[in-house]
Design a protein around this motif. Structure first.
Motif, short mmCIF file in Angstrom:
data_model
loop_
_atom_site.label_atom_id
_atom_site.label_comp_id
_atom_site.label_asym_id
_atom_site.label_seq_id
_atom_site.Cartn_x
_atom_site.Cartn_y
_atom_site.Cartn_z
N LEU A 59 0.82 -1.22 0.00
CA LEU A 59 0.00 0.00 0.00
C LEU A 59 0.85 1.26 0.00
CD1 LEU A 59 -2.71 -1.04 2.62
CD2 LEU A 59 -3.07 -0.69 0.18
N ARG A 82 0.23 -9.90 -4.04
CA ARG A 82 -1.16 -9.72 -3.59
C ARG A 82 -1.98 -11.02 -3.47
NH1 ARG A 82 -2.16 -3.80 -6.44
NH2 ARG A 82 -0.99 -2.67 -4.85
N TYR A 112 -10.94 -12.34 -5.08
CA TYR A 112 -9.75 -13.20 -5.02
C TYR A 112 -9.88 -14.39 -5.98
CZ TYR A 112 -7.49 -10.71 -1.24
OH TYR A 112 -6.83 -9.75 -0.51
N VAL B 88 -12.68 0.44 2.82
CA VAL B 88 -12.31 -0.86 2.22
C VAL B 88 -11.30 -0.72 1.08
CG1 VAL B 88 -14.47 -2.06 2.79
CG2 VAL B 88 -14.31 -0.76 0.67
N LYS B 90 -8.22 -0.05 0.86
CA LYS B 90 -6.93 -0.76 1.02
C LYS B 90 -7.11 -2.26 0.88
CE LYS B 90 -7.17 -0.51 6.02
NZ LYS B 90 -6.58 0.06 7.22
N TYR B 91 -8.26 -2.77 1.32
CA TYR B 91 -8.50 -4.21 1.21
C TYR B 91 -8.78 -4.60 -0.25
CZ TYR B 91 -8.80 -3.82 6.24
OH TYR B 91 -8.52 -3.55 7.56
N LEU B 92 -9.46 -3.72 -0.96
CA LEU B 92 -9.70 -3.97 -2.39
C LEU B 92 -8.37 -3.91 -3.13
CD1 LEU B 92 -12.82 -1.66 -2.91
CD2 LEU B 92 -12.83 -4.15 -2.85
N TYR B 93 -7.56 -2.97 -2.71
CA TYR B 93 -6.31 -2.71 -3.41
C TYR B 93 -5.31 -3.85 -3.26
CZ TYR B 93 -4.27 1.08 -6.03
OH TYR B 93 -3.83 1.87 -7.05
N ILE B 94 -5.28 -4.47 -2.08
CA ILE B 94 -4.29 -5.54 -1.90
C ILE B 94 -4.79 -6.89 -2.41
CG2 ILE B 94 -3.18 -4.41 0.07
CD1 ILE B 94 -4.54 -6.69 1.81
N SER B 95 -6.02 -6.90 -2.94
CA SER B 95 -6.51 -8.16 -3.53
C SER B 95 -5.92 -8.29 -4.94
CB SER B 95 -8.04 -8.15 -3.58
OG SER B 95 -8.48 -7.29 -4.59
N PRO B 96 -5.95 -9.51 -5.48
CA PRO B 96 -5.32 -9.70 -6.81
C PRO B 96 -6.10 -9.04 -7.96
CG PRO B 96 -5.85 -11.81 -5.76
CD PRO B 96 -6.45 -10.75 -4.91
N MET B 97 -7.33 -8.63 -7.71
CA MET B 97 -8.10 -8.03 -8.82
C MET B 97 -7.55 -6.65 -9.18
SD MET B 97 -11.41 -6.10 -7.56
CE MET B 97 -11.38 -4.88 -6.25
#
Lengths: 321, 271
Positions: A59, A82, A112, B88, B90-97
């Motif tokens: 991040l 990720r 995911y 959310v 940051k959580y969306l961002y660290i996902s592989p999508m």
């Protein structure tokens, strides 16, 4: 990943510019976390723990030095990192409030790329494990802080990560929820030797109970690193005392008292609860007489086993809170 | 999968706040109320004359403008909502999508939901005796070109919003306002000052509204835009939209680096 650390940093530095001033949040941090470890970062608020987690979770970019997760550079190889990581942050109200618990989790599972059937099974199993089956169809916005944090834990662990970053995951939670989360994290790690957890906390009991190794961080620097036992050994020659004082008095004078290495104090139920770390027993009488001379009445006094907080106090001269 | 899930998420956010019946009624009453207000103003200004091409021009332009307004208005806020309201991002961002793909999905669903309100207005237009002469093929082009243009502009806006505080969301409203005023949505280009007209002709939305009138009313009644062929009013906004989409992707890559450099992915600006 033979020969590769799960989490690694070398000379990692991060600065922020604020109103013309440059603030060094991390200073030349070297860290190596092995696969299978539950590694703790212990430090007070503002020590740099969250900054470090943000860098490892892709991040935030480092200012200099490098950080690697599973051998991949966080600045350049986010696509490799990720899919195998996840994170939970404490003390926040994250989640789409309009969606139910199950809907929120299902949606993240789809981000995911988890097949629908597998996702459903994992979600059901973890909802049960986190004891929120009765909340599964409730909207997130109606949940308490503790209940939301249980959902967050599920969100992070259901994606099948290899490395999980927990940033103060039990901050502000009730005892039962904190205990449930700690137990789950420990069990999750034990189930598979390839898993790794990096936990930041300023609760010394949490770090002591959970972590295989701990790095103590203060003002952006790692000031000590070792197992909880190794760290506590560092103050085996010193004396740690605890006392409760009423009424509250300022303990600033302890800084200049001969033989005192540091102290921490917090208010508890109208009294001052203090811990003082000293070079040896000879300073005890000076400390006690100093308290009474300043109008403090010592309600209780005990010589204690060294704790991680005492290690921190010795190293930094201040407490964790 | 992230595209489908983000579309589903947008639908839930738009519709999940109430019961389905209330949602449907709200989505009918809201655009109908706004359109009737415009019709009432027209009635007053013309002294009760409801015929001629002006009402049709005004009504159709206003109805289709809703696609732009509602989608751009929404896109203006989505990043801030994810980052600061729902916390959310940051959580969306660290996902592989891909977060870019996720934004496309949410914008696409917003566009589709705005299309529902548009349909209601088209039906209402029949009751107001708007002289429709629908060219279905051109209407398909209207939606394709419109979607590409709005998503392109919206994504470019999202990139900007990742770097701004909450008030930055108003940029979407401002942009929509510019399109309303200068694209010939309800004000014909011929009544705009000459120097403004040049700017209008550079906007892809101007050609899109001309395409809308050709598809829905059978011809372009606005004298400036009537000089362009139908092919031109299809190709020009399409080309611009493709450029916008490309630009938005490139800018997103730049913004991605900048937000990670500045630590803005979990920024909160609650003032």
């Amino acid at each position: 990943m033979p020969g590769v650390y799960s989490i690694e940093s070398r000379s990692l530095t991060r600065t922020f510019k604020s109103k013309g001033e440059v603030v060094e949040a991390l200073k030349e941090v070297d860290l190596s976390v092995r696969q299978g470890e539950l590694f703790g970062l212990l430090g007070p608020n503002g020590a740099g723990k969250t900054t470090l987690i943000k860098i490892f979770t892709t991040l935030l970019l480092p200012t200099s030095g490098y950080a690697k997760v599973a051998g991949h550079d966080v600045a350049k190889e986010v696509k490799q990192i990720r899919p195998i990581i996840n994170m939970v942050t404490g003390g926040e109200h994250s989640g789409y409030g309009l969606l139910t618990v199950r809907e929120n989790l299902w949606m993240f599972s789809q981000f995911y790329g988890i097949p629908g059937k597998v996702a459903k099974e994992r979600i059901d199993s973890l909802i049960d494990r986190m004891r929120i089956t009765h909340l599964a169809d409730r909207k997130i916005r109606t949940l308490s802080t503790g209940e939301r944090q249980r959902v967050n834990i599920i969100r992070a662990f259901m994606t099948g990560p290899k490395i999980v970053f927990l940033d103060e995951p039990t901050l502000g939670l009730d005892v039962e929820t904190s205990r449930l989360i700690r137990r789950y994290v420990k069990e999750w790690l034990e189930q598979d030797g390839e898993r790794t957890v990096l936990l930041t906390t300023h609760y010394m009991m949490e770090a002591d109970e959970l972590c295989d190794r701990i790095a103590i961080i203060n003002d952006g620097e790692i000031v000590a690193l070792g197992t909880p036992r190794e760290l506590k050994k560092r103050i085996q020659d010193e004396t740690a005392i605890g006392m409760e004082i009423s009424p509250e008095i300022d303990l600033g004078w302890l800084d200049g008292t001969k033989g005192v290495m540091g102290y921490s104090a917090k208010e508890e139920g109208g009294m001052l609860s203090a811990r003082v770390v000293m070079e040896d027993d000879s300073a005890v009488s000076d400390v006690l007489s100093g308290v009474t001379a300043r109008g403090g009445r010592i309600i209780s006094f005990y010589k204690d086993e060294p704790t991680l907080e005492d290690v921190f106090v010795k190293l930094t001269g201040r407490g964790l809170e | 999968m992230s595209l489908k899930s983000s579309m589903w998420l947008q639908y839930q956010i738009d519709a999940n706040w109430t019961r389905p019946l209330v949602f449907v009624v709200y989505n009918i009453l809201r655009p109908v109320g706004a359109a009737l207000l415009l019709v009432a103003m027209f009635y007053v200004v013309t002294g009760g004359y409801m015929g001629g091409g002006s009402l049709a021009y005004l009504y159709v332009g206003n109805a289709f403008f809703m696609l732009i307004a509602q989608t751009l208005f929404f896109v203006g806020w989505v990043v801030h909502d994810d980052r600061e309201h729902y916390q959310v991002l940051k959580y969306l961002y660290i996902s592989p999508m891909s977060y870019f793909k996720y934004l496309i999905g949410r914008t696409a669903m917003r566009f589709l939901l705005s299309g529902f309100a548009l349909m209601v207005l088209i039906v209402l237009g029949y009751l107001l005796r708007i002289p429709y002469r629908i060219d279905w093929l051109l209407l398909v082009a209207v939606f394709l070109v419109g979607w590409a243009f709005i998503v392109g502009a919206g994504l470019l806006l999202s990139g900007i919003n990742m770097l701004t505080a909450r008030h930055g969301g108003a940029v979407g409203e401002a942009l929509a306002g510019i399109f309303y005023l200068l694209s010939g949505a309800i004000f014909p280009l011929s009544i705009l000052p000459q120097w403004v007209r040049g700017f209008s002709l550079a906007l892809p939305s101007t050609y899109w509204f001309s395409l809308v009138r050709r598809a829905v009313l059978g011809a372009e009644s606005e004298e400036v835009m009537a000089q362009f062929t139908t092919l031109q009013v299809v190709l020009y906004p399409m080309a611009i939209s493709m450029v916008l989409l490309g630009l938005s992707y490139l800018s997103f890559l730049g913004v991605d680096h900048l937000t990670r450099k500045k630590g803005m992915l979990d920024m909160t600006t609650t003032y």
